[in-house]
Each structure stands twice: as structure tokens, then as C-alpha cells.
Scaffold this motif. Structure first.
Motif, PDB file in Angstrom:
ATOM      1  N   HIS A  61       0.688  -1.080   0.234  1.00  0.00           N
ATOM      2  CA  HIS A  61      -0.074   0.082   0.118  1.00  0.00           C
ATOM      3  C   HIS A  61       0.823   1.306   0.066  1.00  0.00           C
ATOM      4  N   ILE A  62       0.296   2.306  -0.119  1.00  0.00           N
ATOM      5  CA  ILE A  62       1.046   3.668  -0.078  1.00  0.00           C
ATOM      6  C   ILE A  62       0.185   4.688   1.015  1.00  0.00           C
ATOM      7  N   ASP A  63       0.834   5.154   1.512  1.00  0.00           N
ATOM      8  CA  ASP A  63       0.520   6.062   2.684  1.00  0.00           C
ATOM      9  C   ASP A  63       0.178   7.337   2.459  1.00  0.00           C
ATOM     10  N   THR A  64       1.284   7.918   1.561  1.00  0.00           N
ATOM     11  CA  THR A  64       0.901   9.353   1.171  1.00  0.00           C
ATOM     12  C   THR A  64       1.998   9.789  -0.179  1.00  0.00           C
ATOM     13  N   PHE A  65       1.475  10.533  -1.093  1.00  0.00           N
ATOM     14  CA  PHE A  65       2.010  10.906  -2.354  1.00  0.00           C
ATOM     15  C   PHE A  65       2.441  12.217  -2.160  1.00  0.00           C
ATOM     16  N   PRO A  93     -11.086   8.472  -3.342  1.00  0.00           N
ATOM     17  CA  PRO A  93     -11.657   9.602  -2.357  1.00  0.00           C
ATOM     18  C   PRO A  93     -10.566   9.990  -1.204  1.00  0.00           C
ATOM     19  N   GLU A  94     -10.136   9.126  -0.510  1.00  0.00           N
ATOM     20  CA  GLU A  94      -9.251   8.970   0.801  1.00  0.00           C
ATOM     21  C   GLU A  94      -7.933   9.712   0.238  1.00  0.00           C
ATOM     22  N   TYR A  95      -7.318   9.224  -0.976  1.00  0.00           N
ATOM     23  CA  TYR A  95      -6.121   9.799  -1.422  1.00  0.00           C
ATOM     24  C   TYR A  95      -6.312  11.228  -1.761  1.00  0.00           C
TER      25      TYR A  95
END
Length: 429
Positions: free
Chosen positions: A253-257, A378-380
Motif C-alpha cells: 500500500h501507499i500512505d502518502t503521495f 477519495p481518501e487519497y
């Protein structure tokens, strides 16, 4: 399932020589069972002999399957061995069998994933690589005392209404109908509990940082116009803790971009896998998550298909901290009965350019998805917009050269985020 034992090769000549000699049997290196590194060399030496060989700490970094170099003029009775590329993984496979016998349903997927890493075609390291672009600035936790798990669970009880309880089996879904007492019951009883394997995430820091004197290295200290930590509303500390049982797999997964992420290991034994946010890697992971719950990328598929894998094995007393750049894909296996870690997002002027490519790539992917049924996009979008607000706050006080380029990127990204949120009828919240 792939067999991770190693085959031995004996030449016909060597066999003939052994039959003709009257000497004792040859010494064969064997894999030990203690720790992630090598085991001890075993053979026909008498343990009571004071000249018997004992491994030193330096020798422990040379895998036991690598036979010793022969002295000139001496014959060797050692059989040649084909060692896998990443033999340090082998003991972890046996540890996984043990811990999943207590805690949960991830035995098969864990063994298959670890076996893939064992035979991975490139050499991987259990330790931080100073040249790594994914495990940046590794250092020791700055603290007065090492935070014990009981302190983390105490904070969880103090902020129970805000924490996230997540299933750590193949579903990887939030468990909305489970309260903290049910989760703690699983931690204590494992498979005997009435619920599935689960972890506690986003535990707000109430007492852990003050009771244990948690602090930051100089380059992470908050500084007006230069470094901003993400802090949740109505809260004073940036730290968000995690409490994870053994046998858990946090899927890729990815937490932040748009931010970097500061990660601090507290307790337990974990294997972290990291992949860079290349366009191809992001597309594979994000499009899977956009399909909704239960569609996240399987760790086995990630190991097989994503490029640029790096590994990190953290031990119970390592106190290791590091920076994950924006967009870093990661996956975690927990081997100890309980493991805890903490961290937070940070907007750091020196690292803002690391966010450009992953942010542009994920926005392009989100724009290409027509369905509104997913929950990940949407969360991203919300998280990235909140991050842009922090970047604006940083630049309003910034006096650094290059702030103009950062300002242009912020405005461009905010515009694209707004268009995507409007198309999907997403409120910032």
C-alpha cells in the motif's frame, strides 16, 4: 509451494576419493536456527576440544552455507552447495510457521511470499543501505527510554474512539464492529479468540512521547518555513502509533503521495518490503486498490511483478528510524508476538521535489477511473488536498531559494485535486 531446501552436488571424483580414504566424515555446513542471519558451522569437531572453532560477531555476517576458504595445499572434504541468493530469509520462513500457528490465517501466503524473496533474482539486504532511495536517513530513535508495548496500548484506550482496527488477513478491511477489548482479546488468545487477526492503527499519541521522552533528530525538528509535521485536529503531538500481532501481513500500500513519512520502530521483529513509486508500480498498486475492499495487490504478486524491491529487517531492540519518500509502496510481515511502531507525515522543504512525480502519476490514474464505487481514491484526494494546505502554510513563511517553484507546484496540484473532487462530489471533511 516452492521447496526452499538446497541441493548438494558431489562430483564422481570426489566420491571416489572419499571411498578410498580412511579419514573421518567430511564437515558439512548446516543452517542454524537462531536469528535472521547465519547459523553456526557444525561438523566432526569435539565440543570439549578447547581448539574447536567458535564464530565471532564478524563471522556471523558470512552466511553459514558459504564454506570456509581452503588453506593452500590442503584438500577439502566439503560438498559444494548451491545457496539461494538471499539465504538470510530462510530462518524467517520457519519463524513464520511458528508465529502463524498462534496468531491467524496467513501461514500459506506468508511462506510463499518469503520463499519468493529467498529465491529473488537479485541480492537483498536485511540492513539499511546508505545508498537507498526508499529507506532514507536511517538513524537511532531519539528518546529517553524505549517505549514499551503497554504504553502504546494505554494510548489506544485513551483515544479508542479515533483509532482504526483493521483485519490483517486477506481482507485488509477496517473492522467497524469490533471494539478495543475484542482486539486485545485476540492479542492475548490468538486463534482462540472470536475475531480474526487484527491490528490497531492511528493510535493518537497521548502519553507515549512524554513518558518516554520521544524527540526528533535535528533535521526533523519543526521549523517555520522549512519543516511542518502533520498533526491531527485537536491534538498536540504528530506521532501516530501502531500495535500489531505476530502473523500479520500489511499488504502492499501507499500512505502518502505528497509528503514524506517519518517511521520509528519501537518493539518487535518485522520485515519491511519497499518498492519505488515508478509509473508502472503505482499503476499496478493503485488500480487494484481503486476496485474497492478486498482487491489490494497480493504480496506474492507484488514481489513477482513490481520492480525495485528493497528489504529491511528490524529487530526488537534496534530503535531504527527512517524516512520514506512520497509514494513509497510498502508491505510488512510481523514475526514477534507483538510489534509496535510509530510515525507521522512531514512536509520538508528539502524533499518537496520527491513528491512531484508520484503526485502527478496518481492524479492521472484517478482521472482515468470512471467508477465512484472505490474508497481509496477519495481518501487519497482528501489527504493530498490537506497536504497542499500544509505546503501553503510552509511556503507562506519560507525564505528559501526555490520557493517560487514550490508555489507553482502547489497551485497546479490544488487545481487538479479540486477538479477530481468536484467530479466525484467529494467533500474535504
Amino acid at each position: 509451494m516452492r521447496n526452499f531446501s538446497w541441493r548438494t552436488k558431489k562430483s564422481a571424483k570426489a566420491q571416489l576419493e572419499r571411498t578410498s580414504r580412511k579419514s573421518s566424515a567430511s564437515v558439512v555446513p548446516e543452517l542454524g536456527t537462531a536469528g535472521p542471519g547465519p547459523g553456526t558451522l557444525t561438523g566432526n569437531t569435539d565440543p570439549r576440544d578447547e581448539n574447536s572453532r567458535h564464530e565471532t560477531m564478524d563471522e556471523a555476517f558470512s552466511h553459514a552455507l558459504n564454506p570456509p576458504v581452503e588453506e593452500p595445499g590442503q584438500e577439502s572434504d566439503l560438498m559444494e552447495v548451491d545457496a539461494p541468493m538471499n539465504a538470510w530469509i530462510a530462518p524467517l520462513i520457519e519463524e513464520w510457521r511458528s508465529i502463524t500457528a498462534i496468531n491467524g490465517s496467513n501461514e500459506t501466503i506468508g511462506i510463499e511470499s518469503l520463499t519468493q524473496i529467498l529465491h529473488y533474482p537479485h541480492s537483498l539486504s536485511p540492513s539499511p543501505n546508505l545508498k537507498s532511495t526508499l529507506i532514507k536517513k536511517p538513524h537511532q530513535l531519539v528518546c529517553g527510554s524505549h517505549p514499551p508495548p503497554r504504553d502504546v496500548i494505554q494510548d489506544a484506550r485513551l483515544c479508542e474512539s479515533d483509532l482504526v482496527i483493521m483485519a490483517m488477513d486477506m481482507g485488509q478491511a477496517r473492522m467497524s464492529n469490533v471494539d478495543l477489548d475484542d482486539a486485545v482479546d485476540f492479542f492475548a488468545r490468538g486463534k482462540e479468540s472470536d475475531i480474526t487477526i487484527c491490528s490497531l492503527f492511528q493510535i493518537k499519541d497521548v502519553l507515549v512521547s512524554t513518558d518516554n521522552g520521544l524527540s526528533f533528530p535535528d533535521f526533523m525538528e519543526p521549523l517555520e518555513g522549512y519543516v511542518i509535521h502533520q498533526i491531527l485536529p485537536n491534538h498536540e503531538s504528530p506521532w501516530l502509533h501502531a500495535y500489531v500481532p505476530g502473523g500479520s501481513i500489511t499488504w502492499p500500500h501507499i500512505d502518502t503521495f505528497t509528503d514524506s513519512q517519518y517511521t520509528a520502530h519501537f518493539t518487535g521483529r518485522k520485515l519491511w518490503l519497499f518498492w519505488p513509486p515508478t509509473p508502472e508500480n503505482l499503476k499496478a498498486v493503485c488500480l487494484a486498490s481503486f476496485q474497492g475492499g478486498g482487491h489490494q495487490m497480493d504480496p506474492r504478486k507484488a514481489i513477482r511483478s513490481l520492480t525495485g524491491l528493497e528489504t529491511l529487517l528490524v529487530e526488537n531492540d534496534s530503535r531504527l528510524c527512517w524516512i520514506m519518500p512520497p509514494g513509497t509502496i510498502h508491505c510488512v510481515f510481523t514475526f514477534s508476538r507483538i510489534a509496535t511502531h510509530s510515525g507521522f507525515n512531514v512536509n520538508h522543504f528539502d524533499w518537496w521535489k520527491d513528491a512531484i512525480a508520484p503526485t502527478e502519476d496518481v492524479l492521472s490514474l484517478i482521472s482515468s477511473v470512471k467508477s465512484n464505487s472505490d474508497t481509496a481514491a477519495p481518501e487519497y484526494l482528501r489527504d493530498m488536498m490537506k497536504s497542499m494546505q500544509r505546503w501553503e502554510k510552509l511556503i507562506s513563511k519560507c525564505k528559501k531559494k526555490g520557493k517560487g517553484d514550490l508555489s507553482k507546484w502547489i497551485q497546479k496540484t490544488k487545481r487538479e485535486l479540486g477538479e477530481n473532487m468536484e467530479r466525484r462530489n467529494i467533500e474535504l471533511g
